[in-house]
Design a protein around this motif. Structure first.
Motif, PDB file in Angstrom:
ATOM      1  N   PRO A  80       0.840  -1.213   0.000  1.00  0.00           N
ATOM      2  CA  PRO A  80       0.000   0.000   0.000  1.00  0.00           C
ATOM      3  C   PRO A  80       0.864   1.247   0.000  1.00  0.00           C
ATOM      4  O   PRO A  80       1.938   1.267   0.616  1.00  0.00           O
ATOM      5  N   PRO A  81       0.463   2.304  -0.701  1.00  0.00           N
ATOM      6  CA  PRO A  81       1.267   3.513  -0.779  1.00  0.00           C
ATOM      7  C   PRO A  81       1.379   4.225   0.559  1.00  0.00           C
ATOM      8  O   PRO A  81       0.575   4.018   1.471  1.00  0.00           O
ATOM      9  N   SER A  82       2.375   5.084   0.657  1.00  0.00           N
ATOM     10  CA  SER A  82       2.586   5.855   1.878  1.00  0.00           C
ATOM     11  C   SER A  82       1.504   6.915   2.029  1.00  0.00           C
ATOM     12  O   SER A  82       0.785   7.250   1.087  1.00  0.00           O
ATOM     13  N   ARG A  83       1.405   7.458   3.237  1.00  0.00           N
ATOM     14  CA  ARG A  83       0.446   8.527   3.499  1.00  0.00           C
ATOM     15  C   ARG A  83       0.709   9.726   2.587  1.00  0.00           C
ATOM     16  O   ARG A  83      -0.221  10.342   2.068  1.00  0.00           O
ATOM     17  N   ASP A  84       1.990  10.057   2.359  1.00  0.00           N
ATOM     18  CA  ASP A  84       2.332  11.188   1.498  1.00  0.00           C
ATOM     19  C   ASP A  84       1.891  10.945   0.061  1.00  0.00           C
ATOM     20  O   ASP A  84       1.404  11.867  -0.615  1.00  0.00           O
ATOM     21  N   ASP A  85       2.063   9.717  -0.429  1.00  0.00           N
ATOM     22  CA  ASP A  85       1.646   9.412  -1.802  1.00  0.00           C
ATOM     23  C   ASP A  85       0.126   9.465  -1.942  1.00  0.00           C
ATOM     24  O   ASP A  85      -0.390   9.934  -2.963  1.00  0.00           O
ATOM     25  N   VAL A  86      -0.588   8.988  -0.937  1.00  0.00           N
ATOM     26  CA  VAL A  86      -2.054   9.059  -0.981  1.00  0.00           C
ATOM     27  C   VAL A  86      -2.503  10.515  -0.969  1.00  0.00           C
ATOM     28  O   VAL A  86      -3.405  10.911  -1.729  1.00  0.00           O
TER      29      VAL A  86
END
Length: 241
Positions: free
Chosen positions: A197-203
């Motif tokens: 799953p992508p990082s919080r920053d990427d989301v």
């Protein structure tokens, strides 16, 4: 007139004392409304909740009539989805997006994507990725798709890190660096598969990207703003992760 299909419940409202009008996203007949007799009863209402998958038969005397639904719940997801704030808000947001589509306009690929999304909305680590991808797909289905396959400046397909807010086209690292402050970030998970799953920053970057184009190209021309449920979903995801 009669047809049968697979659908996902988007919403419902009471109609009279005992009945309900149910809104579905169907596989072959698009976003479709129909009357469910007795749908307001306690027995039926429990199954007629957003997120549930159903087998539907629609009948009407004429094609342009509202018609009546006979529904069989095949995927009872609503109870577990409503246990979490982020998935409850996500369902509301998705419903708002799908209501931008013309009623009864088929979007089979979107229905397939929606099936995959709602099945995993209770998993907070996946929800942001799934909703951002669905928003990107909605832009395309509404006729405002972004061109993220090659660089707007060079035509190359590698190292695409940005998106031009003017053209909606991808921009590579080297071509975009001089204009970095004027470009939107393009997280990789929006254009390719990821193992984790992508990082919080990427989301966050993905929602900034899709939100920009949804607002400018879809909602603002209609005199609307982005759904409140979208912001509530993002806030709930921050608390859940």
């Amino acid at each position: 007139m009669e047809w049968s299909d697979e659908g996902i419940i988007l919403g419902l409202r009471r109609h009279g004392e005992a009945n309900a009008i149910v809104e579905l996203m169907t596989a072959e007949h698009g976003r479709h409304l129909g009357l469910v007799r007795g749908g307001a009863s306690r027995r039926q209402a429990a199954g007629l909740q957003p997120g549930n998958g159903v087998r539907v038969v629609w009948r009407a005397r004429l094609d342009e009539h509202l018609g009546a639904f006979a529904l069989e719940v095949t995927a009872p997801r609503a109870a577990r989805l409503m246990e979490h704030a982020h998935s409850a808000f996500a369902l509301s947001h998705v419903g708002s997006l799908l209501r931008l589509l013309p009623e009864r306009d088929p979007h089979p690929a979107l229905h397939r994507a929606l099936e995959a999304v709602v099945e995993h909305l209770d998993e907070a680590r996946l929800t942001g990725m799934l909703i951002a991808r669905l928003e990107l797909m909605m832009l395309s289905e509404l006729g405002f798709g972004l061109d993220l396959e090659s660089c707007a400046a060079t035509g190359g397909r590698n190292d695409l890190l940005y998106v031009s807010p003017k053209s909606g086209r991808a921009v590579s690292r080297d071509a975009g660096e001089p204009w970095r402050s004027q470009l939107l970030d393009l997280p990789y998970f929006l254009v390719g598969e990821v193992a984790e799953p992508p990082s919080r920053d990427d989301v966050h970057a993905a929602f900034e990207l899709t939100g920009f184009f949804l607002a400018r190209r879809v909602f603002e021309p209609r005199g609307l703003t982005l759904p409140d449920a979208r912001a509530a979903m993002r806030a709930a995801l921050l608390r859940a992760r």
